[in-house]
Design an enzyme around this catalytic site. Structure first.
Site, PDB file in Angstrom:
ATOM      1  N   HIS B 214      28.872  95.752  57.676  1.00 31.09           N
ATOM      2  CA  HIS B 214      29.710  95.150  56.625  1.00 31.09           C
ATOM      3  C   HIS B 214      29.397  93.654  56.591  1.00 31.09           C
ATOM      4  CE1 HIS B 214      33.960  94.583  54.783  1.00 31.09           C
ATOM      5  NE2 HIS B 214      33.505  93.369  54.982  1.00 31.09           N
ATOM      6  N   CYS B 247      35.385  83.841  51.253  1.00 29.36           N
ATOM      7  CA  CYS B 247      35.497  83.409  52.637  1.00 29.36           C
ATOM      8  C   CYS B 247      36.405  82.200  52.607  1.00 29.36           C
ATOM      9  CB  CYS B 247      34.127  83.044  53.184  1.00 29.36           C
ATOM     10  SG  CYS B 247      34.232  82.216  54.776  1.00 29.36           S
TER      11      CYS B 247
END
Lengths: 319, 319
Positions: B214, B247
């Protein structure tokens, strides 16, 4: 889980040619002042970049952004060990490059007949004849000639191009004494298997001609293709600061493979580039200020992977 | 030019788990209506996607976007062969996942002590104890448990994480009978050599636990890492439609590896995914309409590499 135990080996060192000032800027509508271009070049040299495709001696009508090619080359202070290449689309461009004392002229044609006619308004056969005349013009001059093949990994009009065609063009570049060959992924159609097939074919058939890989990240495969090139032993790459440059056929797609992201990958693979990543990222952010918008480069935003963040300062992420 | 003759071999077929509805959406401020989420799920199933991390049974206060987790699972029409996983950050989440008849609950902790404390508000040792209790709760239920390790390739606070730590967590997941393990590259710190080292370590020491990769594309290395995983024989990947997700430590950085771009790469490498790329790209464009902005996916914009353009319609590009 079955895992392969083959450990790829990468070159110890590579040469990265910064093409942002040519391929990256050429489609920018707002003219970037020559002094700004020179300042970017200086900054990149300070960061350790030693090879540039700095501008193009193309018609100012066709590419107004690069109309200051001669002035740029006259203004930038040359440094020992730094090579300034220029793109030259034809005989006249090569003559201008010679007059401007360029270290190298990059001349090109396309591996696709349709693209070559659209881009250079002539057949591949006529372009190959032009190359012979260009080689005559440059004979004995200190300026080297470097050949580039546009659409080397596919053409947006014709689809796949024949490896035989790529090989035939490369062979002629070699016979004319060119110093190297760039495989240009003009519209981002390269894939790792195609990179492998093309590089292996040329290494087998035209081994005297060093190959440089020039990818566009149009379909997100830029760095995957670079990594395949490294696994194949290719030591020359072309990339653009901040990932500038676009693809006229794919609005919104990112442009050239980004130099900072490429250097970051190289560092992580243990491949030397001679370029200071922090200084390079600062140059990328400067280019964002110059162009007034966010550019595709990732590492200049996120920092190199071991950049530390304060645990108090940020919300955490899952996943 | 020296070239390596080693030809990497890739798996014939891989499983791609679409995590966009969880990892992709979780940071979106504007709530996406449940019906819209269900429509996206349906569209993705129609495209051939068979594995989803569909939502998270996390606190609605912590992640308001996923407050409709139970409703989503109750609404979406289940299809044979389609697996709906849900993220469950704790014991209560696992109980809710069981009650909602999820096919699989993904439970996780971080390989970094600092990140685990920030994210789950407990030590890694406490999280490992939680895993034992969670395994008890799920014992005998039809719902599988899948373990995920956040920050498996590095932590934004601590830097590199120890392979021993990753192995120890994986070993406990295996001992508790979990069905698989996801190595989560939470903040985009994975690199090909690190992927290699981690996958090889786990294959050697905890071979009974299938590994899924991932990646986040925070530093542009997402697809390069996927390709390294393929060369290592890894057959499970997680990605997000249109490259959604972000992020929190790198504003403006792209998010998860993009599903369309991943499927496009797989197709080019001859790896089967069972997913229709055109339909997937259409779903990506639909998600852009839903979120009202351009998303990072490249292939949905540029088209697959052999998309043809009419020679009359466009200006040509050089380089």
């Amino acid at each position: 889980m079955p895992t392969s135990s083959h450990q790829p080996t990468y070159p110890a060192q590579v040469r990265i040619t910064e093409v942002g000032l040519r391929d990256g800027l050429q489609s920018e509508a707002a003219f970037v002042p020559t002094a700004t271009k020179v300042a970017l070049l200086e900054r990149l040299m300070d960061a350790g970049v030693r090879h540039f495709e700095a501008t193009s001696f193309v018609s100012p009508r066709a590419v107004p952004q690069l109309r200051d090619a001669a002035e740029l080359l006259a203004t930038v202070r040359r440094r020992p060990g730094v090579q300034l290449s220029v793109l030259a689309p034809n005989r006249k461009g090569v003559e201008r490059a010679l007059a401007a004392d360029a270290d190298e002229a990059v001349v090109f044609l396309s591996a696709s007949e349709t693209h070559n006619r659209k881009n250079l308004n002539r057949s591949i056969a006529d372009s190959l004849q032009d190359m012979r005349e260009i080689a005559e013009i440059a004979r004995g001059a200190p300026m080297r000639l470097h050949g580039a093949i546009a659409c080397a990994f596919g053409c947006p009009f014709e689809g796949d191009v024949a490896l035989d065609q790529v090989e035939a063009i490369a062979r002629q570049f070699a016979e004319l004494g060119f110093s190297g060959l760039t495989l240009g992924d003009t519209t981002g159609m390269a894939t790792p298997p195609l990179v492998r097939a093309t590089v292996q074919r040329l290494a087998a058939r035209v081994p005297q001609l060093p190959v440089a890989l020039h990818f566009h990240n149009t379909r997100g495969l830029g760095l995957a293709n670079v990594m395949e090139g490294l696994a194949l032993g290719v030591t020359r790459y072309e990339s653009a600061l901040a990932g500038t440059g676009g693809c006229p056929f794919a609005p919104g797609a990112t442009g050239n493979v980004c130099t900072e992201d490429t250097v970051h990958l190289m560092e992580q693979l243990g491949v030397q580039t001679g370029i200071d990543l922090d200084a390079l990222c600062e140059a990328g952010r400067e280019l964002e200020r110059v162009l007034g918008r966010t550019l595709p480069g990732q590492v200049m935003r996120a920092g190199p992977r071991l950049r530390r963040y304060a645990a108090e300062a940020q919300a955490a992420a899952v996943g």
